[in-house]
Design a protein around this motif. Structure first.
Motif, PDB file in Angstrom:
ATOM      1  N   UNK A  32       0.874  -1.175   0.000  1.00  0.00           N
ATOM      2  CA  UNK A  32       0.000   0.000   0.000  1.00  0.00           C
ATOM      3  C   UNK A  32       0.904   1.216   0.000  1.00  0.00           C
ATOM      4  N   UNK A  33       0.525   2.247  -0.768  1.00  0.00           N
ATOM      5  CA  UNK A  33       1.346   3.448  -0.915  1.00  0.00           C
ATOM      6  C   UNK A  33       0.561   4.668  -0.454  1.00  0.00           C
ATOM      7  N   UNK A  34       1.245   5.590   0.217  1.00  0.00           N
ATOM      8  CA  UNK A  34       0.632   6.860   0.593  1.00  0.00           C
ATOM      9  C   UNK A  34       1.700   7.937   0.674  1.00  0.00           C
ATOM     10  N   UNK A  35       1.267   9.181   0.533  1.00  0.00           N
ATOM     11  CA  UNK A  35       2.147  10.328   0.651  1.00  0.00           C
ATOM     12  C   UNK A  35       1.795  11.090   1.916  1.00  0.00           C
ATOM     13  N   UNK A  36       2.807  11.389   2.725  1.00  0.00           N
ATOM     14  CA  UNK A  36       2.590  12.174   3.934  1.00  0.00           C
ATOM     15  C   UNK A  36       3.331  13.493   3.831  1.00  0.00           C
ATOM     16  N   UNK A  37       2.745  14.543   4.419  1.00  0.00           N
ATOM     17  CA  UNK A  37       3.371  15.856   4.354  1.00  0.00           C
ATOM     18  C   UNK A  37       3.336  16.528   5.719  1.00  0.00           C
ATOM     19  N   UNK A  38       4.395  17.317   5.984  1.00  0.00           N
ATOM     20  CA  UNK A  38       4.470  18.123   7.205  1.00  0.00           C
ATOM     21  C   UNK A  38       5.502  19.207   6.958  1.00  0.00           C
ATOM     22  N   UNK A  39       5.142  20.467   7.225  1.00  0.00           N
ATOM     23  CA  UNK A  39       5.988  21.610   6.902  1.00  0.00           C
ATOM     24  C   UNK A  39       6.372  21.518   5.425  1.00  0.00           C
ATOM     25  N   UNK A  90       8.868   1.042   3.895  1.00  0.00           N
ATOM     26  CA  UNK A  90       9.915   1.656   3.088  1.00  0.00           C
ATOM     27  C   UNK A  90       9.510   3.103   2.825  1.00  0.00           C
ATOM     28  N   UNK A  91      10.424   4.032   3.120  1.00  0.00           N
ATOM     29  CA  UNK A  91      10.099   5.456   3.023  1.00  0.00           C
ATOM     30  C   UNK A  91      11.179   6.184   2.249  1.00  0.00           C
ATOM     31  N   UNK A  92      10.757   7.099   1.375  1.00  0.00           N
ATOM     32  CA  UNK A  92      11.677   8.097   0.831  1.00  0.00           C
ATOM     33  C   UNK A  92      11.124   9.447   1.264  1.00  0.00           C
ATOM     34  N   UNK A  93      11.962  10.226   1.918  1.00  0.00           N
ATOM     35  CA  UNK A  93      11.509  11.512   2.450  1.00  0.00           C
ATOM     36  C   UNK A  93      12.513  12.583   2.073  1.00  0.00           C
ATOM     37  N   UNK A  94      12.005  13.792   1.769  1.00  0.00           N
ATOM     38  CA  UNK A  94      12.874  14.908   1.396  1.00  0.00           C
ATOM     39  C   UNK A  94      12.255  16.213   1.866  1.00  0.00           C
ATOM     40  N   UNK A  95      13.092  17.223   2.010  1.00  0.00           N
ATOM     41  CA  UNK A  95      12.639  18.551   2.401  1.00  0.00           C
ATOM     42  C   UNK A  95      12.582  18.728   3.897  1.00  0.00           C
ATOM     43  N   UNK A  99      12.593  16.893  12.199  1.00  0.00           N
ATOM     44  CA  UNK A  99      11.303  16.881  12.890  1.00  0.00           C
ATOM     45  C   UNK A  99      10.147  16.903  11.889  1.00  0.00           C
ATOM     46  N   UNK A 100      10.258  17.756  10.881  1.00  0.00           N
ATOM     47  CA  UNK A 100       9.230  17.815   9.845  1.00  0.00           C
ATOM     48  C   UNK A 100       9.157  16.522   9.057  1.00  0.00           C
ATOM     49  N   UNK A 101      10.320  15.920   8.814  1.00  0.00           N
ATOM     50  CA  UNK A 101      10.346  14.658   8.078  1.00  0.00           C
ATOM     51  C   UNK A 101       9.695  13.541   8.884  1.00  0.00           C
ATOM     52  N   UNK A 102       9.935  13.521  10.200  1.00  0.00           N
ATOM     53  CA  UNK A 102       9.315  12.505  11.045  1.00  0.00           C
ATOM     54  C   UNK A 102       7.793  12.664  11.038  1.00  0.00           C
ATOM     55  N   UNK A 103       7.324  13.898  11.076  1.00  0.00           N
ATOM     56  CA  UNK A 103       5.886  14.150  11.002  1.00  0.00           C
ATOM     57  C   UNK A 103       5.297  13.709   9.672  1.00  0.00           C
ATOM     58  N   UNK A 104       6.038  13.933   8.592  1.00  0.00           N
ATOM     59  CA  UNK A 104       5.584  13.522   7.269  1.00  0.00           C
ATOM     60  C   UNK A 104       5.520  11.996   7.164  1.00  0.00           C
ATOM     61  N   UNK A 105       6.518  11.320   7.738  1.00  0.00           N
ATOM     62  CA  UNK A 105       6.529   9.852   7.713  1.00  0.00           C
ATOM     63  C   UNK A 105       5.348   9.311   8.512  1.00  0.00           C
ATOM     64  N   UNK A 106       5.066   9.909   9.676  1.00  0.00           N
ATOM     65  CA  UNK A 106       3.939   9.462  10.494  1.00  0.00           C
ATOM     66  C   UNK A 106       2.624   9.636   9.740  1.00  0.00           C
ATOM     67  N   UNK A 132      -3.506  16.316   7.941  1.00  0.00           N
ATOM     68  CA  UNK A 132      -2.262  16.942   7.503  1.00  0.00           C
ATOM     69  C   UNK A 132      -2.081  18.232   8.292  1.00  0.00           C
ATOM     70  N   UNK A 133      -0.984  18.335   9.027  1.00  0.00           N
ATOM     71  CA  UNK A 133      -0.695  19.536   9.801  1.00  0.00           C
ATOM     72  C   UNK A 133      -0.247  20.622   8.827  1.00  0.00           C
ATOM     73  N   UNK A 134      -1.107  21.601   8.583  1.00  0.00           N
ATOM     74  CA  UNK A 134      -0.867  22.563   7.505  1.00  0.00           C
ATOM     75  C   UNK A 134       0.024  23.733   7.912  1.00  0.00           C
ATOM     76  N   UNK A 135       0.524  23.739   9.146  1.00  0.00           N
ATOM     77  CA  UNK A 135       1.356  24.873   9.571  1.00  0.00           C
ATOM     78  C   UNK A 135       2.705  24.841   8.861  1.00  0.00           C
TER      79      UNK A 135
END
Length: 156
Positions: A32-39, A90-95, A99-106, A132-135
């Motif tokens: 299953x695939x999903x995209x997470x975002x934070x900051x 399995x995660x690929x995270x950038x930007x 802390x923001x990356x951990x939030x995006x992964x969660x 999605x934490x939009x701050x």
């Protein structure tokens, strides 16, 4: 007037609409695939049944997120859903920063869990993991020292 009452009674006697039954969204490899975002961080998350290994950008989670608080943050959706050690992640995270990356992964992991097992949505939603934490950081404006701070006033 009696007609209006009958119409209201017929509306109230109708059963509630049935809840939407969601289908699992699983690809050909059983993931299953999903995209997470934070900051400004964007995490692409794939989950599949396995031993519980979490790989971030090709590295183990202990190496990538050295702080225990960040690792705990990532594991929260799995703990609450009672799926700890059941999925390989399995995660690929950038930007952004760590802390923001951990939030995006969660966020991405929570969404991926609901795509794999739609029944988990009711468990994860009350804890705010699917929101999605939009701050984001406010931009700097011209004529200001920072986003809102003015330059120091000088009388002379």
């Amino acid at each position: 007037m009696a007609e209006g009452l009958e119409a209201l009674q017929s509306l109230s006697s109708n059963p509630a609409p049935e809840a939407v039954v969601r289908e699992p969204q699983i690809d050909a490899q059983g993931r299953a695939y999903a995209t997470g975002k934070r900051k400004n961080a964007i995490a692409r998350v794939w989950i599949k049944p396995g031993k519980g290994t979490i790989t971030i950008n090709g590295r183990d989670q202990e190496v990538y997120f050295a702080r225990p608080v960040l690792r705990m943050m990532i594991a929260q959706p799995l703990q609450i859903a009672d799926r700890l050690g059941q999925f390989d992640v399995t995660v690929t995270v950038e930007g952004s920063g760590l802390s923001g990356q951990a939030g995006a992964v969660r966020h991405g992991l929570s969404k991926a869990l609901t795509y794999y097992e739609p029944g988990l949505r009711a468990v994860l939603k009350p804890h705010g993991f699917l929101t999605r934490d939009s701050r984001v950081v406010e931009r700097k404006k011209y004529g200001k020292a920072k986003a809102r701070r003015s330059f120091q006033f000088s009388k002379r």
